[in-house]
Design an enzyme around this catalytic site. Structure first.
Site, PDB file in Angstrom:
ATOM      1  CE  LYS A  65      -2.936  10.778 -40.083  1.00 44.14           C
ATOM      2  NZ  LYS A  65      -3.211  11.003 -38.669  1.00 44.14           N
ATOM      3  CG  ASP A  95      -6.186  12.060 -37.387  1.00 38.63           C
ATOM      4  OD1 ASP A  95      -6.135  11.575 -38.532  1.00 38.63           O
ATOM      5  OD2 ASP A  95      -5.190  12.548 -36.810  1.00 38.63           O
ATOM      6  NE  ARG A  99       3.397  17.793 -29.352  1.00 36.01           N
ATOM      7  CZ  ARG A  99       4.370  17.291 -30.106  1.00 36.01           C
ATOM      8  NH1 ARG A  99       5.394  16.707 -29.551  1.00 36.01           N
ATOM      9  NH2 ARG A  99       4.301  17.388 -31.423  1.00 36.01           N
ATOM     10  CB  THR A 133       4.203  16.396 -42.228  1.00 36.68           C
ATOM     11  OG1 THR A 133       3.555  15.933 -41.049  1.00 36.68           O
ATOM     12  CG2 THR A 133       3.289  17.319 -42.986  1.00 36.68           C
ATOM     13  CE  LYS A 144      -5.285  15.375 -34.661  1.00 37.14           C
ATOM     14  NZ  LYS A 144      -4.798  13.993 -34.569  1.00 37.14           N
ATOM     15  CG  ASP A 182      -8.483  -2.526 -45.824  1.00 37.67           C
ATOM     16  OD1 ASP A 182      -8.397  -3.303 -46.795  1.00 37.67           O
ATOM     17  OD2 ASP A 182      -8.381  -2.910 -44.648  1.00 37.67           O
TER      18      ASP A 182
HETATM   19  O1  C5P Z   1       1.091  18.573 -30.552  1.00 33.42           O
HETATM   20  P1  C5P Z   1       0.974  18.989 -32.001  1.00 33.42           P
HETATM   21  O2  C5P Z   1       0.436  20.389 -32.181  1.00 33.42           O
HETATM   22  O3  C5P Z   1       2.259  18.748 -32.766  1.00 33.42           O
HETATM   23  O4  C5P Z   1      -0.126  18.001 -32.580  1.00 33.42           O
HETATM   24  C1  C5P Z   1      -0.449  17.942 -33.944  1.00 33.42           C
HETATM   25  C2  C5P Z   1      -1.457  16.861 -34.185  1.00 33.42           C
HETATM   26  O5  C5P Z   1      -1.654  16.719 -35.579  1.00 33.42           O
HETATM   27  C3  C5P Z   1      -1.067  15.479 -33.667  1.00 33.42           C
HETATM   28  O6  C5P Z   1      -2.273  14.810 -33.288  1.00 33.42           O
HETATM   29  C4  C5P Z   1      -0.447  14.812 -34.882  1.00 33.42           C
HETATM   30  O7  C5P Z   1      -0.584  13.407 -34.854  1.00 33.42           O
HETATM   31  C5  C5P Z   1      -1.306  15.401 -36.010  1.00 33.42           C
HETATM   32  N1  C5P Z   1      -0.687  15.401 -37.329  1.00 33.42           N
HETATM   33  C6  C5P Z   1       0.517  16.026 -37.604  1.00 33.42           C
HETATM   34  N2  C5P Z   1       1.037  15.996 -38.877  1.00 33.42           N
HETATM   35  C7  C5P Z   1       0.381  15.360 -39.858  1.00 33.42           C
HETATM   36  C8  C5P Z   1      -0.845  14.725 -39.591  1.00 33.42           C
HETATM   37  C9  C5P Z   1      -1.351  14.770 -38.300  1.00 33.42           C
HETATM   38  O8  C5P Z   1       1.111  16.630 -36.722  1.00 33.42           O
HETATM   39  N3  C5P Z   1       0.868  15.368 -41.073  1.00 33.42           N
END
Ligand code: C5P
Length: 232
Positions: free
Chosen positions: A61, A59, A211, A119, A32, A64
């Protein structure tokens, strides 16, 4: 529909991203690319990662007026990404325009999914600041139904919401879910998290993991563990 693990490459530069991807000598994970990396490096980062043989979820998003989203999606379609997204809050008309823009001359197009409510948005803020007088779950379900009506493939949501979305929109309607953590791992700033195994059980089609893989001492081993637990 194939279940897969998507690695969130939340890096600040192409150099850091390639240093990370170079560790994967045996597999080509689905990756992603988010706003940080895309705004830093531009379309070239997409082309270079694609050239290395990875599938890409871009990603960005989009949100517009329908005409602008249609034209922007047409540009993204030429980048040959595998999946991209927009905000369902842009309305059914905007989402329909996005599908049109994304569809290539031969009728094919990347997977297109919608963000329902981020979220990071609590029910309280949604009601007090956005003046949406419904519960957050009803709002998510309604936005998912709008997404389906517009002809998109699915939504991004918390894995804990995936079951509810599937109940409302059908098993074939895709759920792409971030907020995944190993049972014995750090949660970080995510709040509503679950494990790859549990996400599989609830019915996620794709999990987006950042992460727990990118910061692991052995990212390849962490990726393989995710695949083993989620895909089996
Ligand atoms: O590091 P981590 O596993 O938390 O990364 C989750 C990824 O998913 C990040 O790129 C974050 O921006 C994305 N994301 C999220 N929650 C959402 C939409 C996207 O954590 N509702």
């Amino acid at each position: 529909m194939g279940k897969d693990v998507i690695i969130a490459c939340d890096f600040a530069s192409a150099e850091e991203t390639f240093e990370f991807l170079d560790r994967f000598t045996e597999e080509k994970p689905f990756v992603k690319i988010g706003m940080e990396l895309y705004y830093a490096e531009g379309p070239s980062i997409v082309k270079e990662i694609k050239k290395r043989g990875h599938k890409i979820f871009l990603d960005l998003k989009l949100h517009d007026i329908p005409n602008t989203v249609k034209k922007s999606m047409s540009v993204l379609s030429k980048l040959d990404v595998d999946m991209t997204n927009l905000h369902a809050a842009g309305t059914v008309d905007m989402m329909k325009a996005a599908v049109e823009g994304l569809t290539r001359e031969d009728g094919t197009r990347p997977i297109l999914i919608a963000v329902t409510q981020l979220t990071s948005t609590s029910e309280e803020r949604m009601q007090n600041e956005l003046l949406i007088n419904a519960s957050i779950n009803d709002t998510i379900v309604k936005y998912a139904q709008n997404t389906k009506a517009a002809g998109l493939d699915g939504v991004v949501c918390s894995p804990l919401e995936a079951g509810m979305v599937k109940d409302a929109c059908g098993k074939e309607f895709m759920t792409v879910t971030p907020g995944v953590r190993f049972a014995d791992g750090e949660v970080g700033d995510q709040v509503r998290v679950t494990t790859p195994e549990k996400a599989k059980e609830i019915g996620s089609d794709y999990i987006v993991v950042g992460r727990p893989i990118t910061q692991a001492s052995d990212p390849v081993a962490a990726y393989r563990r995710c695949v083993a637990e989620f895909v089996g």
